[in-house]
Design a protein around this motif. Structure first.
Motif, mmCIF file in Angstrom:
data_model
loop_
_atom_site.group_PDB
_atom_site.id
_atom_site.type_symbol
_atom_site.label_atom_id
_atom_site.label_comp_id
_atom_site.label_asym_id
_atom_site.label_seq_id
_atom_site.Cartn_x
_atom_site.Cartn_y
_atom_site.Cartn_z
ATOM 1 N N VAL A 298 15.917 99.174 10.958
ATOM 2 C CA VAL A 298 17.351 99.275 10.650
ATOM 3 C C VAL A 298 17.908 100.668 10.938
ATOM 4 C CG1 VAL A 298 17.321 97.443 8.927
ATOM 5 C CG2 VAL A 298 16.809 99.789 8.227
ATOM 6 N N SER A 299 17.105 101.536 11.542
ATOM 7 C CA SER A 299 17.591 102.877 11.888
ATOM 8 C C SER A 299 18.389 102.804 13.187
ATOM 9 C CB SER A 299 16.415 103.852 12.016
ATOM 10 O OG SER A 299 15.690 103.920 10.809
ATOM 11 N N ASP A 300 19.586 102.312 13.072
ATOM 12 C CA ASP A 300 20.433 102.046 14.232
ATOM 13 C C ASP A 300 21.824 102.625 13.981
ATOM 14 O OD1 ASP A 300 21.038 100.308 16.755
ATOM 15 O OD2 ASP A 300 22.593 99.768 15.285
ATOM 16 N N PRO A 301 22.443 103.232 15.003
ATOM 17 C CA PRO A 301 23.781 103.815 14.819
ATOM 18 C C PRO A 301 24.799 102.820 14.276
ATOM 19 C CG PRO A 301 22.841 104.555 16.893
ATOM 20 C CD PRO A 301 21.910 103.524 16.352
ATOM 21 N N GLY A 302 24.747 101.565 14.751
ATOM 22 C CA GLY A 302 25.693 100.568 14.274
ATOM 23 C C GLY A 302 25.539 100.277 12.794
ATOM 24 N N ILE A 303 24.292 100.208 12.343
ATOM 25 C CA ILE A 303 24.038 99.934 10.921
ATOM 26 C C ILE A 303 24.431 101.133 10.073
ATOM 27 C CG2 ILE A 303 22.234 99.419 9.242
ATOM 28 C CD1 ILE A 303 20.771 97.859 11.408
ATOM 29 N N PHE A 304 24.127 102.342 10.554
ATOM 30 C CA PHE A 304 24.512 103.549 9.815
ATOM 31 C C PHE A 304 26.035 103.684 9.757
ATOM 32 C CE2 PHE A 304 20.187 104.691 9.629
ATOM 33 C CZ PHE A 304 20.052 105.800 8.797
ATOM 34 N N ALA A 305 26.712 103.296 10.821
ATOM 35 C CA ALA A 305 28.164 103.369 10.818
ATOM 36 C C ALA A 305 28.765 102.470 9.747
ATOM 37 C CB ALA A 305 28.699 102.967 12.194
ATOM 38 N N PRO A 311 27.876 108.527 8.982
ATOM 39 C CA PRO A 311 27.473 107.616 10.070
ATOM 40 C C PRO A 311 26.802 108.323 11.236
ATOM 41 C CG PRO A 311 29.731 107.197 9.371
ATOM 42 C CD PRO A 311 29.327 108.490 8.755
ATOM 43 N N GLN A 312 27.054 109.629 11.390
ATOM 44 C CA GLN A 312 26.504 110.352 12.531
ATOM 45 C C GLN A 312 25.050 110.760 12.324
ATOM 46 O OE1 GLN A 312 28.407 110.501 15.243
ATOM 47 N NE2 GLN A 312 29.951 109.417 14.018
ATOM 48 N N ALA A 313 24.601 110.847 11.075
ATOM 49 C CA ALA A 313 23.237 111.302 10.771
ATOM 50 C C ALA A 313 22.308 110.090 10.683
ATOM 51 C CB ALA A 313 23.207 112.100 9.471
ATOM 52 N N VAL A 314 21.837 109.631 11.832
ATOM 53 C CA VAL A 314 20.967 108.452 11.898
ATOM 54 C C VAL A 314 19.509 108.907 11.797
ATOM 55 C CG1 VAL A 314 20.274 106.454 13.260
ATOM 56 C CG2 VAL A 314 22.653 107.262 13.316
ATOM 57 N N HIS A 315 18.815 108.444 10.769
ATOM 58 C CA HIS A 315 17.420 108.827 10.547
ATOM 59 C C HIS A 315 16.614 107.594 10.152
ATOM 60 C CE1 HIS A 315 17.865 113.269 10.568
ATOM 61 N NE2 HIS A 315 19.085 113.009 10.108
ATOM 62 N N ALA A 316 15.308 107.685 10.334
ATOM 63 C CA ALA A 316 14.408 106.675 9.761
ATOM 64 C C ALA A 316 14.463 106.787 8.247
ATOM 65 C CB ALA A 316 12.991 106.888 10.276
ATOM 66 N N ALA A 317 13.927 105.800 7.553
ATOM 67 C CA ALA A 317 14.029 105.755 6.095
ATOM 68 C C ALA A 317 13.416 106.980 5.432
ATOM 69 C CB ALA A 317 13.349 104.495 5.568
ATOM 70 N N HIS A 318 12.317 107.494 5.980
ATOM 71 C CA HIS A 318 11.617 108.648 5.401
ATOM 72 C C HIS A 318 11.277 108.408 3.932
ATOM 73 C CE1 HIS A 318 11.584 111.330 8.792
ATOM 74 N NE2 HIS A 318 12.885 111.200 8.966
ATOM 75 N N SER A 319 10.908 107.191 3.608
ATOM 76 C CA SER A 319 10.458 106.857 2.250
ATOM 77 C C SER A 319 9.928 105.435 2.266
ATOM 78 C CB SER A 319 11.623 106.961 1.252
ATOM 79 O OG SER A 319 11.250 106.396 0.001
ATOM 80 N N ILE A 320 8.727 105.251 1.750
ATOM 81 C CA ILE A 320 8.171 103.903 1.688
ATOM 82 C C ILE A 320 9.024 103.006 0.798
ATOM 83 C CG2 ILE A 320 5.781 104.533 2.231
ATOM 84 C CD1 ILE A 320 5.198 104.664 -0.743
ATOM 85 N N TYR A 321 9.650 103.597 -0.210
ATOM 86 C CA TYR A 321 10.435 102.810 -1.160
ATOM 87 C C TYR A 321 11.777 102.393 -0.550
ATOM 88 C CZ TYR A 321 6.981 105.297 -3.926
ATOM 89 O OH TYR A 321 5.799 105.842 -4.383
ATOM 90 N N PHE A 322 12.477 103.333 0.065
ATOM 91 C CA PHE A 322 13.754 102.985 0.673
ATOM 92 C C PHE A 322 13.564 102.209 1.972
ATOM 93 C CE2 PHE A 322 15.140 106.336 -2.206
ATOM 94 C CZ PHE A 322 16.296 105.766 -2.721
ATOM 95 N N GLN A 323 12.398 102.365 2.601
ATOM 96 C CA GLN A 323 12.095 101.542 3.768
ATOM 97 C C GLN A 323 11.972 100.082 3.353
ATOM 98 O OE1 GLN A 323 8.475 102.595 5.828
ATOM 99 N NE2 GLN A 323 8.937 101.334 7.600
ATOM 100 N N ALA A 324 11.234 99.826 2.255
ATOM 101 C CA ALA A 324 11.110 98.454 1.740
ATOM 102 C C ALA A 324 12.478 97.921 1.300
ATOM 103 C CB ALA A 324 10.126 98.418 0.577
ATOM 104 N N LEU A 325 13.275 98.778 0.667
ATOM 105 C CA LEU A 325 14.587 98.357 0.175
ATOM 106 C C LEU A 325 15.522 98.009 1.322
ATOM 107 C CD1 LEU A 325 16.538 98.053 -2.237
ATOM 108 C CD2 LEU A 325 17.102 100.484 -1.939
#
Length: 426
Positions: A298-305, A311-325
């Motif tokens: 879900v690390s996609d500009p459209g989803i972050f927007a 919206p401009q700061a697109v990053h991977a989840a960088h957390s096992i918990y927020f990645q699962a969420l």
């Protein structure tokens, strides 16, 4: 030469796998965790070693007459439910094409994790599994520690490219998970050279973790050391050792390293930290809007927007918990947290049942050090996208088998032989 050596090891193991499928499980763990083919320079880097080992192992399982059912424990059942939930969320993913590609990778990992749980059954198998994990990650710990010494700590330590532990932060966390397992093997070895070798490996691995310049790794190693000290029966001796070795390792690192670690206290001004917080907010908003989450990737500009505060700061989840969420919604996060809690309780049960029983000292030590690894992963994983990193799932397999053996031993009132089966007393 490296390519030839790795190829000979893999193909040389195939007859052993046909003889006993558990050998295939151990080879799979080695291939998937260490990724030894990445250390080659030629043809070995392109050969599908993992697929070959997996196919031969599954074929050997089909032919073998040994018991191979999946142990139905809280850990295995929750992992199965988590995997099933991934299969529910994926068809509704926001990015179907990317999600199905990642689904294919994750399902292979989970399939072989269940295979490992099915095949690891004896004390000997459990100890061999721990050795494989230690050797697989310890290789990079020793290598990275030596590199840190040679560079004076001025250069970052990285893992093998295109793997779970390729990132410097991920390698640091993998090393932190492994150090307690090294300690377990050291305390349960009768050979002096192995004890000394593992002691050196622990120091070098800790130095490599520091040399990765990972701030999350520093927090994780601090939490892991604190837990190990709290659980130790020799608090004064271990505390003195940590107080001696810790400052020496920290003093070795250059001022550049200290400046980066100091940014933990000033995260408001750190762009990397702010990017992670933005990604966490995005995952929270996404899960609130979509019951099934966004699916894999879900690390996609459209989803972050649509969901991120920035919206401009697109990053991977960088957390096992927020990645699962973010990927699997609140249900996915709940299942993952329940899985972690069940694994912790399994280790706690082993400790409770084994305490005061010399014949089960091996199980007591393994469960205690596994909890130390879990503390490190829980803290360090809060800052890394390692939800599908397979090493923790293999550690779950070791704990499942250990608890079963401990309960069998207590029910029969008999000690366990080295191979793990019950010994009849006259």
């Amino acid at each position: 030469m490296r390519d030839i050596l790795i190829t000979l090891i893999v193909f040389g193991s195939l007859p052993l796998i046909f003889r006993a499928p558990v050998n295939g499980a151990l080879m799979w763990v080695w291939i998937s965790v260490m990724n030894p083919h990445t250390q080659g320079w030629g043809f070995a880097t392109q050969l599908p070693f993992a697929m070959i080992i997996a196919v031969v192992t599954l074929f050997s399982m089909a032919l073998s007459r040994t018991p191979k059912g999946l142990p139905l424990t809280p850990v295995s059942v929750l992992l199965l439910l988590f995997v099933l939930w991934m299969n529910v969320t994926t068809p509704f993913a926001l990015l179907p094409a990317l999600s199905w590609v990642q689904w294919n990778k994750v399902m292979k990992i989970m399939l072989m994790s269940f295979v490992v749980m099915m095949l690891i059954r004896t004390q000997r198998d459990i100890v061999r599994l721990i050795w494989v994990l230690v050797v697989s990650i310890g290789f990079y710990g020793i290598k990275g520690g030596i590199f840190t010494i040679r560079s004076g700590g001025t250069e970052r330590v990285w893992g093998p490219e295109a793997t779970f532990i390729g990132d410097n932060n991920a390698l640091a966390l993998a090393l932190i998970i492994t150090i307690p397992l090294m300690y377990y093997l050291q305390q349960n070895s009768d050979r002096r050279w192995i004890r000394h070798g593992l002691a050196g490996a622990m120091v070098l691995s800790a130095l490599a973790a520091l040399g990765s310049y990972s701030r999350g790794g520093l927090l994780a190693i601090a939490a892991m050391c604190l837990f190990m000290w709290f659980k130790s029966g020799k608090k004064v001796a271990l505390g003195a050792l940590l107080c001696l070795v810790g400052p020496l390792l920290l003093a070795f690192m250059p001022e550049r390293w200290a400046e980066r670690m100091d940014t933990i206290n000033t995260y408001q001004q750190d762009s990397s930290a702010q990017g992670r917080i933005n990604a966490w907010s995005m995952a929270w908003n996404l899960a609130r809007d979509r019951f099934l989450g966004g699916g894999f990737e879900v690390s996609d500009p459209g989803i972050f927007a649509r969901y991120a505060p920035d919206p401009q700061a697109v990053h991977a989840a960088h957390s096992i918990y927020f990645q699962a969420l973010g990927e699997h919604g609140f249900v996915g996060l709940a299942l993952y947290l329940a899985l972690g809690w069940a694994t912790w309780r399994t280790a706690a049960a082993i400790i409770r049942l084994s305490r005061g029983k010399p014949e089960l000292a091996w199980a007591l030590g393994l469960a205690t050090m596994s909890q130390a690894s879990m503390v490190g992963f829980a803290v360090g994983g809060a800052f890394l996208s390692l939800l599908y990193f397979d090493m923790p799932y293999y550690l779950m397999a070791a704990l499942i088998a250990t608890r079963i053996l401990v309960e069998q031993s207590l029910e029969a009132g008999q000690p366990l032989a080295a191979h793990g089966r019950l010994v009849r007393q006259p």
